[in-house]
Design an enzyme around this catalytic site. Structure first.
Site, short mmCIF file in Angstrom:
data_model
loop_
_atom_site.label_atom_id
_atom_site.label_comp_id
_atom_site.label_asym_id
_atom_site.label_seq_id
_atom_site.Cartn_x
_atom_site.Cartn_y
_atom_site.Cartn_z
N LYS A 47 98.69 -56.10 116.17
CA LYS A 47 97.87 -55.25 115.30
C LYS A 47 96.56 -55.99 115.11
O LYS A 47 96.51 -57.02 114.44
CB LYS A 47 98.54 -55.00 113.95
CG LYS A 47 97.61 -54.22 113.01
CD LYS A 47 98.12 -54.09 111.59
CE LYS A 47 96.96 -53.62 110.69
NZ LYS A 47 97.38 -53.45 109.29
N GLY A 50 95.24 -51.72 100.46
CA GLY A 50 95.78 -52.03 99.14
C GLY A 50 95.19 -51.23 98.00
O GLY A 50 95.56 -51.44 96.84
N ALA A 87 96.64 -48.05 106.13
CA ALA A 87 95.93 -48.58 104.96
C ALA A 87 95.49 -47.53 103.95
O ALA A 87 95.02 -46.46 104.30
CB ALA A 87 94.71 -49.41 105.35
N GLY A 88 95.69 -47.89 102.69
CA GLY A 88 95.18 -47.11 101.57
C GLY A 88 96.15 -46.13 100.95
O GLY A 88 95.86 -45.55 99.91
N ALA A 124 102.18 -50.98 103.46
CA ALA A 124 102.87 -52.13 102.88
C ALA A 124 102.77 -52.09 101.36
O ALA A 124 103.76 -51.89 100.66
CB ALA A 124 102.28 -53.44 103.41
N THR A 125 101.53 -52.23 100.87
CA THR A 125 101.32 -52.37 99.43
C THR A 125 101.97 -51.25 98.62
O THR A 125 102.55 -51.50 97.57
CB THR A 125 99.81 -52.42 99.13
OG1 THR A 125 99.22 -53.44 99.93
CG2 THR A 125 99.55 -52.72 97.68
#
Lengths: 66, 264
Positions: free
Chosen positions: B105, B166, B192-193, B214-215
């Site tokens: 990645k 995040g 992301a986001g 993830a977050t």
């Protein structure tokens, strides 16, 4: 002989190998990579690759991220 | 051929010719402990999960690699934290050596405040890594032009952001994501986001092939529960995309007949 391992100066005997330097910072048998002065050294070449004064060695492993 | 309902086995995600068992790709960052991470990964049903590469820490307890191996999840190293193409290429090569995978990645960020991708450095790094035989999955801006350029130079997927890493702001420019999907000949992975399950469902409804997050899971109050929510959201969004949503209308369209009403 003084080399830089992961940003920290470290005293190693003259003629020390990459394998010896890696062993000084981790006991992990796998999942670790080493780069000498920004070039990856294959694990199979660690024993045969000797270090010189002021060499920079980076030793990385996987951590949580992404 | 009969119409499938929820036959996800017949609708597998394929990247670089390899089947990935889930359209939810997870990250491992932000989990408070290895135990919480293990529970969240299991609940997510993920088959591919990112790790970062960092200097060995002699005081570290437990290895994220052990968790992934124990869960039977394939590891995807990232180049998080790299600001230049040179740093990212070296990190990718070290990951290949350490983890025995040529998948990466690719992340090349411009600054720490936004963590937005630096498109110039990203393209440079992608070219070098593709030439070196890597399967490159670039984290990119939600820019259809840049995404197309990355595909043209040989990336195996494109991974546009929904919003900054995040941030939990969700998909700020759904139209751009649709434009990227329309043109892409490689998988599009919304990366992301994302903040909650509806964001993941939206990504799939817009036509993305997978999401990477993830977050939203690891920093949720109950990571395992949110991981399960994300798993269902990705599956629901994918099914909705395949089913073909109804067009939006300006006025109502009755769903009950007007004929045969009782009269008074």
């Amino acid at each position: 002989m003084r080399i830089i391992v992961n940003g920290e100066p470290r005293e190693l005997p003259d003629g020390a190998s990459v394998a010896q330097a890696v062993a000084a910072v981790t006991a992990a048998a796998s999942g670790v990579a080493a780069a000498l002065n920004d070039e990856v050294v294959r694990r199979s070449a660690w024993e045969a690759t000797t270090l010189r004064e002021a060499d920079r060695l980076e030793v990385l492993t996987a951590v949580q991220g992404g | 051929m009969t119409e499938t309902t929820d036959d996800t086995a017949a609708d597998a995600l394929v990247i670089a010719g390899e089947e990935i068992g889930s359209r939810l790709i997870m990250g491992t960052g932000g989990a408070p402990s290895m135990q919480v991470l293990r529970e969240a990964l299991t609940a997510s049903g993920t088959a591919l999960t990112t790790v970062a590469m960092r200097r060995v820490d002699p005081s570290a307890r437990g290895s994220v690699l052990d968790v992934l191996t124990g869960c039977g999840i394939r590891v995807l190293p990232n180049t998080a934290g790299c600001f230049t193409a040179g740093e990212a290429v070296l990190t990718a090569k070290m990951a290949r050596e350490a983890l025995g995978t040529n998948w990466v990645k690719l992340e090349v960020i411009a600054d720490e405040r936004t963590l937005l991708p630096d498109p110039i450095e990203l393209v440079e790094a992608a070219e070098q890594l593709v030439d070196d035989g890597f399967v490159v999955l670039p984290y990119t801006n939600d820019d259809p032009v840049l995404a197309h350029r990355l595909e043209q130079l040989g990336c195996a997927a494109v991974m546009p952001l929904g919003s900054p890493i995040g941030s939990g702001l969700g998909i700020r420019n759904p139209h751009n994501i649709e434009l990227i999907v329309e043109r892409a000949g490689v998988p599009v992975i919304l990366d992301a986001g994302l903040g909650t399950a509806s964001d993941a469902a939206l990504a799939m409804e817009l036509g993305c092939d997978a999401v990477l997050l993830a977050t939203a899971v690891t920093r949720a109050q109950s990571p395992a529960r949110m991981a399960a929510a994300m798993r269902h959201a990705v599956e629901a969004g994918r099914l909705a995309r395949l089913a073909g949503r109804i067009p939006k209308r300006r006025y109502a369209q009755a769903s009950s007949p007007f004929e045969g009403l009782a009269s008074s």
